[in-house]
Structures are given as C-alpha cells and as structure tokens.
Scaffold this motif. Structure first.
Motif, mmCIF file in Angstrom:
data_model
loop_
_atom_site.group_PDB
_atom_site.id
_atom_site.type_symbol
_atom_site.label_atom_id
_atom_site.label_comp_id
_atom_site.label_asym_id
_atom_site.label_seq_id
_atom_site.Cartn_x
_atom_site.Cartn_y
_atom_site.Cartn_z
ATOM 1 N N ALA A 28 0.811 -1.212 0.000
ATOM 2 C CA ALA A 28 0.000 0.000 0.000
ATOM 3 C C ALA A 28 0.848 1.267 0.000
ATOM 4 N N ARG A 29 2.060 1.193 0.537
ATOM 5 C CA ARG A 29 2.948 2.359 0.575
ATOM 6 C C ARG A 29 3.857 2.434 -0.654
ATOM 7 N N GLY A 30 3.760 1.439 -1.516
ATOM 8 C CA GLY A 30 4.568 1.465 -2.732
ATOM 9 C C GLY A 30 5.938 0.848 -2.603
ATOM 10 N N HIS A 31 6.266 0.290 -1.428
ATOM 11 C CA HIS A 31 7.566 -0.366 -1.274
ATOM 12 C C HIS A 31 7.656 -1.630 -2.140
ATOM 13 N N VAL A 32 6.550 -2.338 -2.252
ATOM 14 C CA VAL A 32 6.518 -3.638 -2.926
ATOM 15 C C VAL A 32 5.528 -3.575 -4.084
ATOM 16 N N GLY A 33 5.947 -4.121 -5.233
ATOM 17 C CA GLY A 33 5.056 -4.165 -6.388
ATOM 18 C C GLY A 33 4.924 -2.808 -7.056
ATOM 19 N N ASP A 34 4.020 -2.746 -8.017
ATOM 20 C CA ASP A 34 3.831 -1.509 -8.778
ATOM 21 C C ASP A 34 2.370 -1.068 -8.791
ATOM 22 N N GLU A 35 1.618 -1.518 -7.793
ATOM 23 C CA GLU A 35 0.195 -1.185 -7.760
ATOM 24 C C GLU A 35 -0.071 0.208 -7.192
ATOM 25 N N MET A 36 0.843 0.701 -6.345
ATOM 26 C CA MET A 36 0.671 2.017 -5.735
ATOM 27 C C MET A 36 1.857 2.891 -6.097
ATOM 28 N N PRO A 37 1.654 4.207 -6.214
ATOM 29 C CA PRO A 37 2.766 5.086 -6.595
ATOM 30 C C PRO A 37 3.871 5.074 -5.558
ATOM 31 N N LEU A 38 5.104 5.185 -6.037
ATOM 32 C CA LEU A 38 6.278 5.138 -5.189
ATOM 33 C C LEU A 38 6.788 6.551 -4.950
ATOM 34 N N ALA A 39 6.790 6.982 -3.692
ATOM 35 C CA ALA A 39 7.291 8.309 -3.351
ATOM 36 C C ALA A 39 8.818 8.321 -3.424
ATOM 37 N N ASP A 40 9.379 9.524 -3.531
ATOM 38 C CA ASP A 40 10.831 9.651 -3.653
ATOM 39 C C ASP A 40 11.566 9.132 -2.425
ATOM 40 N N ASP A 41 10.935 9.209 -1.246
ATOM 41 C CA ASP A 41 11.586 8.775 -0.025
ATOM 42 C C ASP A 41 11.081 7.409 0.444
ATOM 43 N N VAL A 42 10.615 6.601 -0.484
ATOM 44 C CA VAL A 42 10.184 5.230 -0.164
ATOM 45 C C VAL A 42 11.116 4.259 -0.861
ATOM 46 N N ARG A 43 11.830 3.461 -0.095
ATOM 47 C CA ARG A 43 12.754 2.503 -0.688
ATOM 48 C C ARG A 43 11.981 1.353 -1.336
ATOM 49 N N PRO A 44 12.234 1.072 -2.603
ATOM 50 C CA PRO A 44 11.610 -0.093 -3.223
ATOM 51 C C PRO A 44 12.245 -1.383 -2.718
ATOM 52 N N ILE A 45 11.421 -2.393 -2.554
ATOM 53 C CA ILE A 45 11.877 -3.716 -2.121
ATOM 54 C C ILE A 45 11.566 -4.682 -3.260
ATOM 55 N N ALA A 46 12.610 -5.304 -3.814
ATOM 56 C CA ALA A 46 12.419 -6.144 -4.995
ATOM 57 C C ALA A 46 11.562 -7.365 -4.685
#
Length: 305
Positions: free
Chosen positions: A187-205
């Motif tokens: 829901a916070r965009g860390h995982v997957g591509d369903e929600m927008p990813l903010a600049d200060d949110v680390r993506p988790i593969a």
C-alpha cells in the motif's frame, strides 16, 4: 511530502571503532561542547553544535561517540541513504507489535486470530479497495522508521519476514502479522507496482517468509531453524541487515547469530552483517535516531594490539 536524501558512506567509525551515522552525538578533540553528526563531505563529518547550532566539520578520527538519549536530534526522521550499491537483504523477526491498526497495536491476548481475520477480510475485498484500506489504516512502527532512517542503499533486494506459526497454535503467533506487513508495504509502494512510489520510499524487490514452527523463545532452536536459509541472503556478495524488532529476543538474536556465523565461516567481506535497532519513543515524545552496528566494526582493534 518528499525529503531530500541525507547521503552517508558505509564503514564510518570513531576513534574507538564505534559506528558513526547521522544523529550520533560526538565530542571532538580540542573542541568544547557536543556535536550531532548531520552529514558527510570529503574532509570528514559535518557537525552541528547541540547548544549553538553552529555548523563545522571534523575528521572521524578526532571524534568520540557520546551515549546520549536526552538531546533532541535534528536528523531524526530524515531519509538517509548509504551511497553503496551492495546487494542488501533486510531481515525482521516479526512480533505482535510490529503492525498497528489506526495507530494501535493488536489485542495482545489473541494476536493470531485478530490478524488472521484482518487478512481474510483483505483477500476477499477487491484489490484496489484492500490496498486503499491498508494505506489508510495500517502502519509498522519499527519497520517504517527503518525503511526511511536506516543507512541503507536506495534499493532493498529482499525483505525476509521471520514469523511464528507453531505446530500447537499460540495466540501470539505472528504468521498473519507478517501478511499484514506485506499488505502495508504494497500500500505504501515499497513492494510491487500497484501504488505510486514516493521519492523517499525505498523499493523492495522481493519479500519472503521464514516460518518458525516451535520454540521461538529458544536461541539455539531459532538458530538451527534459520541457518538453512542464510546462504541465499548473501548471494552476489550481499550484505544482511537484521532489524531488532518486536519478536522474542531469541528470534532477533538467533537470526543475527546465524547470519554472523555464516559470514565468518564463509570468509565473506568486511561489513557483511549489520544490526539495526529503533529506540522506543521517550515519555516526553523525544525520538532518538536509529542505532546501527556492523558486526565487524571493532575488528580494527585486534590489528592494532
């Protein structure tokens, strides 16, 4: 609201070999007062005087950490990025207080049933509605701070959630707490591509689970159960960061021990295992910075004896 990253290098230690990171309070040789570490540049640490607010710099070799849990920090809550592209696996031993609903922990008398019911409701809802509910109502008091404030690369390669689902079910088992954490991350965009990813949110593969089916309070049992999974965490010259979270002390320490033991016997590079702790908020609301320590931070000392 996005934040500008506070970049900081790996492997910075003081004159005693203690980990220096943003938010640490230090004394400086031949200089009065206390100073908070607020950044890094080519000539050393960027410091701010905790009394006057004056900025200065100093080489790390002239600094000594002062243990201080009272002084407010200007860097607490900052998005910290370690300028390193080393593959990183985060491991969290999930406890009963690692997820919150509307800011409140789950009912501690039966976390298993309450978290299972929430997960069952989410999986029966339309996907967009479930994600919207998770975004509005779920939070992760410890993991959220780590994913912003810990000195980690921008990209996290894997998050491993160590949960309990005991053969004889226990009311404080955390299998479904782990599932709620994954919903929260989506829901916070860390995982997957369903929600927008903010600049200060680390993506988790990727995210994965390791499930303990017995004795989560026994260090030796946790170490034995975790050990078969550990080698994959270090693939491609990777580094493992273990979050000291809400699981039993035996879970966090058993995971850290398994990772450190493997790294030593495999003769992996320096700084291969890190522990991350998020201090409790003080009664007056003061938040202290995240505490990080690489297992081999003090090995330099053995070479100077």
């Amino acid at each position: 609201m996005t934040q500008s990253p506070l970049y900081f290098p790996p492997g910075v230690v003081d004159v005693d070999g203690r980990r220096i990171r943003p938010g640490v309070i230090v004394s400086v040789d031949h200089r009065a007062g206390r100073h908070e570490v607020v950044g890094w540049r080519t000539d050393g640490l960027v410091l701010v005087d905790t009394e006057t607010g004056d900025l200065s710099s100093a080489p790390k070799e002239s600094c000594r950490i002062i243990d201080d849990e009272i002084t407010p920090r200007s860097t607490t809550g900052e998005y910290v990025v370690e300028f390193s592209d080393r593959r990183t696996t985060l491991v969290i031993a999930v406890g009963t207080r690692d997820i919150a609903v509307d800011g409140e922990s789950l009912d501690q008398s039966n976390v298993r049933d309450q978290s299972r019911e929430l997960v069952e409701q989410l999986v029966t809802e339309p996907r967009t509605r479930a994600l919207a509910w998770s975004q509005e109502h779920l939070s992760a008091p410890i993991l959220d701070r780590v994913l912003v404030e810990a000195s980690l690369p921008v990209d996290i390669d894997e998050l491993v959630l160590v949960v309990t689902d005991q053969t004889i079910p226990h009311p404080r088992d955390t299998r479904f707490v782990g599932e709620l954490l994954r919903w929260h991350l989506r829901a916070r965009g860390h995982v997957g591509d369903e929600m927008p990813l903010a600049d200060d949110v680390r993506p988790i593969a990727t995210t994965s689970f390791v499930t303990l089916t017995s004795l989560p309070h026994v260090i030796e049992a946790v170490h034995f159960a975790i050990s078969p999974f550990v080698p994959t965490w270090f693939e491609s010259d990777g580094r493992v960061a273990v979050i000291n979270a809400g699981g039993t002390p035996a879970m966090s320490f058993g995971v850290l021990l398994a990772a450190a033991s493997y790294a030593r016997h495999a003769e992996l590079p320096s700084n291969s295992v890190r522990t991350i702790q998020v201090p409790d908020v003080r009664g007056d609301g003061t938040r202290q910075p995240v505490i990080e320590f690489d297992v081999d931070d003090l090995t330099w000392w053995a070479d100077t004896r």
